[in-house]
Design an enzyme around this catalytic site. Structure first.
Site, short mmCIF file in Angstrom:
data_model
loop_
_atom_site.label_atom_id
_atom_site.label_comp_id
_atom_site.label_asym_id
_atom_site.label_seq_id
_atom_site.Cartn_x
_atom_site.Cartn_y
_atom_site.Cartn_z
N ASP A 55 0.76 -1.02 0.25
CA ASP A 55 -0.04 -0.02 -0.13
C ASP A 55 0.76 1.29 0.20
O ASP A 55 2.02 1.24 0.33
CB ASP A 55 -0.93 0.10 1.18
C1 BGC Z 1 -4.82 3.41 -0.04
C2 BGC Z 1 -5.02 2.44 -1.10
C3 BGC Z 1 -4.78 2.89 -2.52
C4 BGC Z 1 -3.29 3.84 -2.57
C5 BGC Z 1 -3.10 4.42 -3.65
C6 BGC Z 1 -3.55 4.19 -0.09
O1 BGC Z 1 -3.78 5.11 0.70
O2 BGC Z 1 -4.89 2.67 1.10
O3 BGC Z 1 -6.28 1.84 -1.23
O4 BGC Z 1 -4.85 2.22 -3.55
O5 BGC Z 1 -3.46 4.73 -1.30
O6 BGC Z 1 -3.82 5.48 -3.84
#
Ligand code: BGC
Length: 754
Positions: free
Chosen positions: A237
């Site tokens: 993530d």
């Molecule tokens: C989120 C993800 C997301 C990623 C990219 C993170 O903060 O938890 O779900 O895909 O950012 O934006």
């Protein structure tokens, strides 16, 4: 992806040509949304973008709030709504459309679906997740992944794992026991990974039992790859990596966004110092190259998305997701006739709330407001009049707005109030602290009901809200969730009856927040959240605690009615030998219009050796039936559908014995029941919930079919004494004279049990 992309005949030889520095660079992004390229070997960068219910492709700098803006894309219903469809085909169609839009925007990997379990209604990100139940989550996620990947675009199943809250999400340790971890929190991921084979899995921010998910060898390698056979790439993530070298060693392939100059340098240094085996880095590099290759294989001209068709799909999907919670006296559909006035009350009818905030926020291609859609769809001669009723932030003019709304209701023939959660109340990044609708909305309801008794409420919210303090004032409630850019049109279709609601609750709506099984252990403190309710999540817990709820898991009404009849069962095989249980029934549409029913099969184990919820969903299907039509449903269960996770064997175990099967229209509306016996057998010693050794108690020995018989043959005590010393471990009893359990008897019993 319009440019031709290299496909490689031989990844290992490509790997051989890479320098150590290039290898390290490939396992990091090159910017917020792209992997790194190696130009001299024609290895291109590939693009990733959110997800999960619409594209958020940021052409310029990346961020998490959509501040930099993203390209217009269809905003499909969020997962809170899609989960309520209980319809795999629908998710597959939405997935396909997402895949088409991704390709047209040059996106190789879509960051979704998200399937973390809705452990508490307070999780700020519940609108991005499908259900409180792992079966519903897993089945629907697999279908969506299928749809996305059918277009040559990778999906990223997220957030792996046990990421069920936003509070302290980058540090908190989700402390969860082995059984709930397997049966509740990992089971949906397991199903989606093994059935749909996503190209990528995204690890979560949090720690799982003390170790960051991003550097968790057991999670990322033992379970995901070795047990489930995952052959894709694990991406972090965004910002989830705490220790880059530990992450590579644990099985994390790609760090996003890149910590350029730091992470790659750390990896190179670790390899040079002998702290990280280069072969481990090579494995991660191969997975990145394999992703690039998969993307390349799908290159070629991207089809131009038919955005009008996607909007229509978004509207059809939103219709199939809405849950008709109540409909007293059949007040819905509305059927207004010429000369009547329909009062539409509530700011949300004019300013729709249809998606949540954070990384999933889509820049929609268009947005429908229910007010406009109703105005366009009512028969000639019907007046649709509007009053805001409340402000989206509590305002000084709330009284004035409420008074105007009540006056409008008083002079109208039908009244619909559009209520919901203001955008500021639910988002990625923080949890809610309560589940109440704003007071300026609920205060309106008794006043509206006093002047217009057939009051209808339409809800827009991404997670459960409390209804028990106000729903007695209203005749009908239509829960639309956050249902995407066509939410307004879908609501109009359903209110006017051009469509028939068919959504079912994928999460329980409790009477009170305090009834929720996780209430006392959410969101934890001092860096830990203890999953104290164990396997008793959602309906499993409400049922075990025998708590009344507002609306149960699986519930949802229709404008038609369905009858269930003629349950059939057949059992073949044994638990340890190709067990197959077929359960069938007939479902008839007994009303006057076409509709869809979600037929649900629950199982209870009255004689289990381990704690069980009163019932668990084991299968479901959604049927479309014309009036008068009867269809036969058959569910096929195998051993794994009935298994629990044995903490003795650290493996799935299936018990024989009585099984109660119940087919119903919700977890608390069971229409047909049957009991079958799963052919008797004995669990292998390693799978018993209690190992029969010297530390097993007298009671535990006696409860075991084999060990019990052997012990009974030598035991010389009466029932009364047994009640007193039944909880003594057997090896302690050999010191007590006159019981029949001497040291030599004990040794023989232990030998036999082994
Ligand atoms: C989120 C993800 C997301 C990623 C990219 C993170 O903060 O938890 O779900 O895909 O950012 O934006």
């Amino acid at each position: 992806m319009d440019d031709p992309v290299t496909t490689y005949s031989d990844l290992p030889s490509l790997l051989d040509q890479l320098t150590l520095t290039e290898k390290a660079s490939l396992c990091l992004g090159s910017d917020f949304w792209h992997t790194a390229a190696v130009d001299r070997l024609q290895i291109p960068a590939v693009a990733l973008a959110d997800g999960p219910h619409g594209l958020r492709t940021q052409p310029q700098a990346g961020d998490h709030q959509g501040l930099g803006g993203s390209l217009p894309a269809t905003c499909f219903p969020t997962a809170s709504a899609l989960g309520s469809s209980w319809d795999g085909d629908l998710l597959r169609r939405v997935g396909r459309a997402l895949g088409v839009e991704a390709r047209s925007q040059g996106v190789a990997v879509l960051l979704g679906p998200g399937i973390n379990i809705k452990r508490s209604p307070l999780c700020g990100r519940n609108f991005e997740y499908l259900s409180e139940d792992p079966l519903v989550s897993g089945v629907l996620a697999a279908a969506m992944i299928d749809g996305v990947q059918s277009q040559g675009v990778g999906a990223s199943l997220k957030h792996f794992a046990v990421n069920n809250q936003e509070t302290d999400r980058l540090r908190v340790s989700a402390d969860v026991d082995e059984r709930p971890l397997r049966e509740i929190y990992l089971a949906g991921f397991e199903r989606a990974v093994t059935q749909a084979r996503p190209w990528t899995v995204m690890c979560s921010y949090n720690k799982v039992n003390g170790t960051y998910a991003s550097q968790h060898p057991w999670l990322l390698t033992t379970v995901l790859r070795e047990e489930w056979g995952f052959d894709g790439l694990v991406v972090s993530d965004w910002g989830a990596v705490a220790d880059r070298v530990a992450a590579v060693a644990a099985g994390l392939d790609l760090e996003m966004p890149p910590n350029l100059g730091v992470s790659d340098a750390a990896v190179v240094a670790a390899v040079r110092a002998g702290d990280l085996d280069e072969a481990v880095l090579d494995t991660a590099v191969l997975r990145v190259l394999q992703l690039v290759e998969r993307v390349g294989a799908a290159s070629g001209p991207a089809p131009e998305p038919d955005l009008a068709a996607h909007h229509r799909l978004a509207r059809a999907a939103a219709r199939d997701c809405a849950v008709l919670l109540k409909n007293d006296d059949g007040v819905l559909p509305l059927r207004p006739t010429a000369g009547e006035t329909l009062a539409v009350i509530g700011e949300f009818a004019r300013t729709p709330r249809y998606q949540g905030a954070g990384s999933s926020q889509v820049n929609p291609t268009r947005v429908e407001a229910a007010l406009d859609e109703l105005r366009g769809a009512v028969p000639d001669g019907v007046e649709v009049a509007f009053a805001a009723g409340f402000g989206l932030d509590s305002t000084a003019d709330d009284d004035q707005l409420a008074t105007e709304a009540v006056e409008l209701a008083a002079r109208s023939d039908r009244v619909v109030a559009f209520l919901g959660l203001p955008a500021a109340e639910e988002s990625e990044g923080f949890d809610r602290t309560h589940i109440d609708l704003p007071a300026n909305q609920t205060a309106l309801l008794p006043r509206l009901a006093a002047v217009g008794p057939d009051l209808v409420v339409v809800l827009a919210n991404g997670s459960a809200v409390e209804l028990s303090s106000w729903d007695r004032h209203v005749k009908a409630v239509l829960e639309c969730w956050l249902s995407g850019q066509a939410a307004g049109g879908a609501a109009a279709d359903l209110l006017l009856g051009t469509a028939n609601p068919s959504g079912r609750l994928a999460e329980t709506l409790p009477l009170r927040l305090a009834d929720c099984p996780s209430y006392l252990s959410f969101p934890g403190e001092a860096g830990h959240v203890r999953y104290g309710e164990g396997i008793f999540v959602g309906y499993r817990g409400y049922d075990a605690l025998d708590r009344p709820v507002s609306y149960p898991f699986g519930h949802g009404l229709s404008y038609t009615t369905f009858d269930y009849a003629a349950i059939t069962t057949s059992v073949r095989g044994r638990v340890d030998d190709d067990l197959v249980i077929d359960v069938g029934c007939e479902v008839a549409n007994t009303g006057t219009r076409a509709g869809k029913e979600v037929v649900q099969l629950y199982v209870s184990r009255p004689e289990s050796s381990v704690q069980r919820p009163p019932r668990e969903l084991v299968a479901f299907t959604k049927l479309g039936l014309e009036p008068g039509q009867v269809d036969t449903v058959t569910f096929r269960l195998g051993a794994r559908d009935l298994a629990h996770w044995s903490t003795a064997a650290h493996d799935w175990a299936v018990e024989g014995g009585a099984l109660e099967l119940a087919i119903g229209a919700s977890s608390r509306d069971l229409r047909l029941t049957a009991r079958v016996d799963v052919p008797a057998h004995q669990l292998p010693a390693s799978h018993r919930s209690v190992a029969l050794d010297g530390s097993a108690t007298l009671d535990e020995w006696l409860a075991d079919p084999g060990g019990g018989a052997a012990l009974r043959a030598v035991l010389t005590i009466d029932e009364e004494t047994l009640r007193v010393i039944g909880n003594f471990p057997l090896n302690r009893l050999s010191a007590f004279p006159g019981l029949g359990v001497t040291s030599s008897v004990l040794a023989r019993l232990l030998d036999d049990a082994r």
